[in-house]
Design a protein around this motif. Structure first.
Motif, PDB file in Angstrom:
ATOM      1  N   TYR A   2      58.387 -21.728 -43.634  1.00 29.36           N
ATOM      2  CA  TYR A   2      57.747 -22.027 -45.146  1.00 29.36           C
ATOM      3  C   TYR A   2      58.443 -21.686 -45.849  1.00 29.36           C
ATOM      4  CZ  TYR A   2      53.675 -22.451 -42.469  1.00 29.36           C
ATOM      5  OH  TYR A   2      52.196 -22.708 -41.598  1.00 29.36           O
ATOM      6  N   GLY A  55      52.630 -22.999 -31.352  1.00 27.20           N
ATOM      7  CA  GLY A  55      51.847 -23.620 -30.510  1.00 27.20           C
ATOM      8  C   GLY A  55      52.523 -24.790 -29.518  1.00 27.20           C
ATOM      9  N   CYS A  56      53.197 -25.858 -30.312  1.00 22.30           N
ATOM     10  CA  CYS A  56      53.381 -26.611 -29.489  1.00 22.30           C
ATOM     11  C   CYS A  56      54.412 -27.670 -28.873  1.00 22.30           C
ATOM     12  CB  CYS A  56      53.236 -27.872 -30.969  1.00 22.30           C
ATOM     13  SG  CYS A  56      53.922 -27.663 -32.305  1.00 22.30           S
ATOM     14  N   ARG A 111      48.471 -30.073 -28.903  1.00 21.34           N
ATOM     15  CA  ARG A 111      47.733 -29.935 -30.129  1.00 21.34           C
ATOM     16  C   ARG A 111      48.856 -28.544 -30.658  1.00 21.34           C
ATOM     17  NH1 ARG A 111      41.891 -30.884 -30.526  1.00 21.34           N
ATOM     18  NH2 ARG A 111      41.715 -31.453 -28.222  1.00 21.34           N
ATOM     19  N   MET A 112      48.953 -28.805 -32.117  1.00 24.93           N
ATOM     20  CA  MET A 112      49.604 -27.607 -32.890  1.00 24.93           C
ATOM     21  C   MET A 112      48.221 -27.068 -34.175  1.00 24.93           C
ATOM     22  SD  MET A 112      51.573 -30.539 -34.405  1.00 24.93           S
ATOM     23  CE  MET A 112      53.233 -30.740 -33.302  1.00 24.93           C
ATOM     24  N   ALA A 113      48.408 -26.003 -34.692  1.00 30.39           N
ATOM     25  CA  ALA A 113      48.405 -25.383 -36.248  1.00 30.39           C
ATOM     26  C   ALA A 113      48.580 -25.971 -37.243  1.00 30.39           C
ATOM     27  CB  ALA A 113      47.859 -23.888 -35.568  1.00 30.39           C
ATOM     28  N   CYS A 114      50.178 -25.731 -37.411  1.00 30.03           N
ATOM     29  CA  CYS A 114      51.077 -25.452 -38.495  1.00 30.03           C
ATOM     30  C   CYS A 114      52.012 -26.364 -38.635  1.00 30.03           C
ATOM     31  CB  CYS A 114      52.522 -24.577 -38.062  1.00 30.03           C
ATOM     32  SG  CYS A 114      53.934 -24.475 -37.282  1.00 30.03           S
ATOM     33  N   MET A 156      45.729 -17.411 -40.596  1.00 31.13           N
ATOM     34  CA  MET A 156      45.427 -18.781 -40.234  1.00 31.13           C
ATOM     35  C   MET A 156      45.628 -19.734 -41.761  1.00 31.13           C
ATOM     36  SD  MET A 156      42.268 -20.871 -39.774  1.00 31.13           S
ATOM     37  CE  MET A 156      42.139 -22.277 -38.914  1.00 31.13           C
ATOM     38  N   PHE A 179      48.151 -22.262 -42.129  1.00 29.20           N
ATOM     39  CA  PHE A 179      48.076 -23.165 -41.815  1.00 29.20           C
ATOM     40  C   PHE A 179      47.690 -24.508 -41.881  1.00 29.20           C
ATOM     41  CE2 PHE A 179      49.002 -20.649 -37.788  1.00 29.20           C
ATOM     42  CZ  PHE A 179      49.345 -20.241 -38.104  1.00 29.20           C
ATOM     43  N   GLY A 223      52.455 -13.726 -36.832  1.00 28.81           N
ATOM     44  CA  GLY A 223      52.377 -14.517 -36.428  1.00 28.81           C
ATOM     45  C   GLY A 223      52.113 -16.086 -37.068  1.00 28.81           C
ATOM     46  N   ILE A 272      49.264 -18.064 -28.119  1.00 25.88           N
ATOM     47  CA  ILE A 272      50.661 -17.921 -27.924  1.00 25.88           C
ATOM     48  C   ILE A 272      51.560 -17.426 -27.084  1.00 25.88           C
ATOM     49  CG2 ILE A 272      52.630 -18.347 -29.525  1.00 25.88           C
ATOM     50  CD1 ILE A 272      50.631 -20.096 -30.463  1.00 25.88           C
ATOM     51  N   LEU A 304      41.779 -26.944 -39.610  1.00 25.54           N
ATOM     52  CA  LEU A 304      43.447 -26.898 -39.514  1.00 25.54           C
ATOM     53  C   LEU A 304      43.359 -28.430 -39.485  1.00 25.54           C
ATOM     54  CD1 LEU A 304      43.600 -25.775 -35.626  1.00 25.54           C
ATOM     55  CD2 LEU A 304      44.374 -24.390 -38.156  1.00 25.54           C
ATOM     56  N   MET A 305      44.979 -29.066 -40.206  1.00 27.17           N
ATOM     57  CA  MET A 305      45.731 -30.242 -40.680  1.00 27.17           C
ATOM     58  C   MET A 305      45.422 -30.699 -38.978  1.00 27.17           C
ATOM     59  SD  MET A 305      47.639 -29.194 -43.777  1.00 27.17           S
ATOM     60  CE  MET A 305      48.755 -27.719 -43.721  1.00 27.17           C
ATOM     61  N   ARG A 306      45.096 -32.572 -39.498  1.00 32.45           N
ATOM     62  CA  ARG A 306      45.691 -32.595 -38.078  1.00 32.45           C
ATOM     63  C   ARG A 306      46.833 -33.805 -38.149  1.00 32.45           C
ATOM     64  NH1 ARG A 306      41.250 -30.258 -37.738  1.00 32.45           N
ATOM     65  NH2 ARG A 306      39.374 -30.926 -36.851  1.00 32.45           N
ATOM     66  N   CYS A 364      54.267 -21.746 -35.870  1.00 25.87           N
ATOM     67  CA  CYS A 364      53.081 -21.289 -34.959  1.00 25.87           C
ATOM     68  C   CYS A 364      53.421 -21.162 -33.515  1.00 25.87           C
ATOM     69  CB  CYS A 364      51.630 -21.210 -35.030  1.00 25.87           C
ATOM     70  SG  CYS A 364      51.570 -23.888 -34.081  1.00 25.87           S
ATOM     71  N   ARG A 366      47.447 -24.361 -26.383  1.00 27.20           N
ATOM     72  CA  ARG A 366      48.070 -22.472 -27.042  1.00 27.20           C
ATOM     73  C   ARG A 366      47.405 -22.876 -27.871  1.00 27.20           C
ATOM     74  NH1 ARG A 366      54.327 -21.237 -27.168  1.00 27.20           N
ATOM     75  NH2 ARG A 366      54.881 -21.022 -24.995  1.00 27.20           N
ATOM     76  N   VAL A 367      46.870 -23.790 -28.647  1.00 33.18           N
ATOM     77  CA  VAL A 367      45.318 -23.509 -30.015  1.00 33.18           C
ATOM     78  C   VAL A 367      44.599 -24.915 -29.391  1.00 33.18           C
ATOM     79  CG1 VAL A 367      47.645 -22.400 -30.828  1.00 33.18           C
ATOM     80  CG2 VAL A 367      47.917 -25.090 -31.222  1.00 33.18           C
ATOM     81  N   GLU A 384      41.146 -25.270 -32.331  1.00 35.08           N
ATOM     82  CA  GLU A 384      40.104 -25.408 -33.460  1.00 35.08           C
ATOM     83  C   GLU A 384      38.901 -25.021 -33.140  1.00 35.08           C
ATOM     84  OE1 GLU A 384      40.111 -27.239 -37.459  1.00 35.08           O
ATOM     85  OE2 GLU A 384      38.849 -28.108 -36.548  1.00 35.08           O
TER      86      GLU A 384
END
Lengths: 300, 267
Positions: free
Chosen positions: A29, B234-235, B224-227, A265, A268, A21, A70, B48-50, B232, A58-59, A61
């Motif tokens: 990647y 997320g977005c 909002r996103m993570a990767c 994690m 990311f 995931g 997710i 997490l990156m912005r 991921c 869904r995410v 920090e």
């Protein structure tokens, strides 16, 4: 210096893989990571049909970590076979397919469909996702149900199976023993910890699903403890994960009893995180005069 | 797409809580208007990156300008950065505003709401360049919506030499009272192409407007996103048709977006 490990007779060039995931199907990647360098690629959860997942957000920090809900969105096993598996076949690495479902029948649909695929080294059975209402974690928090579903899946599987355990239980040792009793070839842990975050200024939950799974370095000490307990409860190999950020973290999991580790994690945070973990393990071995990485497994 | 450790050569406050950072970054040579980058905080606990949209680019001098509003602890950290600091950035990411959509159009409206205005600046520059070459002949107007005069009409001065700019404010303290869309209505003109970025209610209104007028509107979304690279999931944004990648009616804002044709998404 030897970094290779073996799990159920399958050789891994090093003990490092991604946590399901957090790395898509590997392709996402591809610009950053040469998949040939990884011990294995673990796919995002694959179901029998496409899944929608949960509403957004869904995410979010959290301190030294993140939460996700997710909801196992995925395009289904047929798309996986047409698009993702051919991509992964190009690389000299083990392919581990994470399998998810709402019911035993759905898990078996996927397992049966994948049974003839020789390029898949393992199936990882996701009975521990905290973000889907039915199935998933319902199987992973009751030892009796876990043993049953493991036995049923094992009877159909064409590949060795890794049962991925939830940390959201009172006794991880009992769950590890249940998976072993059901015929699991290996176990992996930990999945995410069920968590909640509230945006106090908006008086709303940070995630649309209200709860989500906590991951990242914040959970690492919990994960190390559970890997230690689980690996001492069973005689099958353990794949350890939970907040691994560098080689030293990976060595900690190996010493706790894991035969291999997964990076979640942190992919990311840094797209090349897994390569840095591999290099970090090698550096640790050089510094400490460790000839074979297998010497580290269960060293405490 | 790459990651690089980029040096800050300028940072300045543009309005209350709005900052502009100019990076020296090789990826500037590969980026286009409407794409974004992920910036990684230095903090050990914010991992997490912005995602931040690209405001402007100088591909020859390899300069990348980001303009952002402080929205949390990560952007708060960025706002305190100094000239000479380095940040790890990943990009360019996503699909930006399609310049080719401008071909054959007669009136193009660029509509920015609040912190949605920055990505339109490089878009405007690129459209102007095409117009100068004779590739497009459309009149280009810019509609910028802000909260209030007091909150600051950031970037307005930089849009003005390049196009006719109509300002609106929520409280009417400057320009037209209302949103960028109210600015457009008041101008009494009918664009045949819209590029927009701003808060969701504004984009939703533009989507309805474009549908009613039967024109194309390209809108830039955020979530909002993570990767940032499509891994991921997320977005996601709801889509009207099955997405080619997800095989459900959901698209990844980071990868298929952030810019979508408004009729393709459900917002």
């Amino acid at each position: 210096m030897n970094t290779a490990v073996e799990i159920c007779g399958v050789s891994f060039k090093n003990p490092v893989m991604d946590a399901s995931g957090t790395f898509g199907s590997g392709q996402e990647y591809g610009a950053f990571v040469d998949l040939n360098r990884l011990g294995a690629v673990v796919t995002k959860g694959v179901a029998n049909v496409p899944w929608q997942g949960n509403p957004t957000p869904r995410v979010c920090e959290t301190p030294s970590g993140m939460m996700n809900a997710i909801g196992l969105q995925n395009p289904g096993v047929e798309v996986f076979l047409e698009r993702d598996l051919p991509y992964l076949r190009q690389f000299d690495t083990n392919v581990i397919v994470n399998v998810c479902g709402h019911s035993l029948e759905e898990y078996l649909d996927v397992v049966d469909r994948l049974a003839g695929e020789k390029d898949i080294s393992f199936l990882e059975i996701n009975v521990s996702c905290p973000n889907v209402k039915e199935g998933g974690i319902a199987f992973g928090t009751d030892p009796g149900k876990l043993e049953d579903i493991t036995r049923n899946i094992k009877a159909h599987a064409g590949q060795p199976i890794i049962v991925k355990l939830s940390p959201n239980v009172t006794s991880i040792s009992d769950m590890a023993r249940a998976a072993e009793a059901g015929g699991a070839d290996a176990i992996s842990l930990i999945n995410t910890l069920t968590a909640m975050k509230i945006d106090i200024y908006k008086r709303r939950f940070a995630l649309a699903n209200r709860t989500g799974g906590l991951s990242g370095p914040a959970i690492r000490p919990v994960a190390v403890r559970m890997v230690y307990e689980a690996s001492h409860a069973v005689n099958i190999p353990v794949i350890g994960m939970g907040g691994i950020a560098n080689g030293e973290d990976a060595v900690e999991f190996l010493m706790a009893g894991a035969s291999a580790v997964a990076v979640g994690m942190y992919n990311f945070h840094e797209p090349t995180a897994m390569l840095q973990v591999i290099e970090g393990i090698e550096e640790f071995m050089r510094k400490t005069g460790t000839e074979d990485v297998k010497e580290l497994i269960g060293a405490v | 797409m790459r990651t690089e450790n980029a040096r800050i050569i300028d940072i300045r406050k543009l309005a209350e809580n709005v900052f502009g950072i100019l990076f020296e970054a090789a990826m500037a040579g590969e980026a286009g208007p409407g794409q974004f980058v992920m910036v990684r905080p230095h903090s050990d606990s914010r991992l997490l990156m912005r995602p931040i949209s690209i405001c402007d680019l100088d591909s020859e001098r390899r300069l990348l300008r980001l303009v952002f509003r402080v929205a949390g602890k990560g952007t708060e950290e960025f706002s305190r950065a100094r000239v000479g600091d380095h940040y790890s950035i990943m990009g360019p990411l996503g699909n930006g505003f399609p310049l080719e959509a401008a071909a054959g159009k007669s009136h193009i409206a660029l509509m920015g709401g609040g912190i949605g205005a920055p990505p339109l600046l490089n878009l405007l520059r690129m459209l102007r360049r095409r117009a100068d070459r004779g590739d497009i002949s459309a009149r280009i107007s810019v509609y910028l919506g802000y909260r209030s005069m007091e909150d600051g009409l950031f970037l307005k001065d930089e849009f003005e030499p390049l196009a006719n700019v109509v300002v609106s404010t929520d409280d009417g303290s400057a320009g037209v009272k209302g949103t960028a869309l109210d600015g457009l209505s008041q101008a009494g003109t009918a664009p045949d192409l819209i590029y927009a970025c701003g808060p969701l209610p504004m984009l939703s209104a533009i989507r309805k407007y474009a549908s009613k007028e039967g024109i194309d509107a390209y809108i830039s979304l955020e979530e909002r996103m993570a990767c940032g690279v499509g891994a991921c999931l997320g977005c996601m944004v709801k889509t009207t048709k099955e997405d080619h990648h997800s095989h459900v009616k959901l698209s990844r804002i980071c990868t298929e977006g952030p810019v979508f044709l408004s009729r393709d998404v459900e917002i």
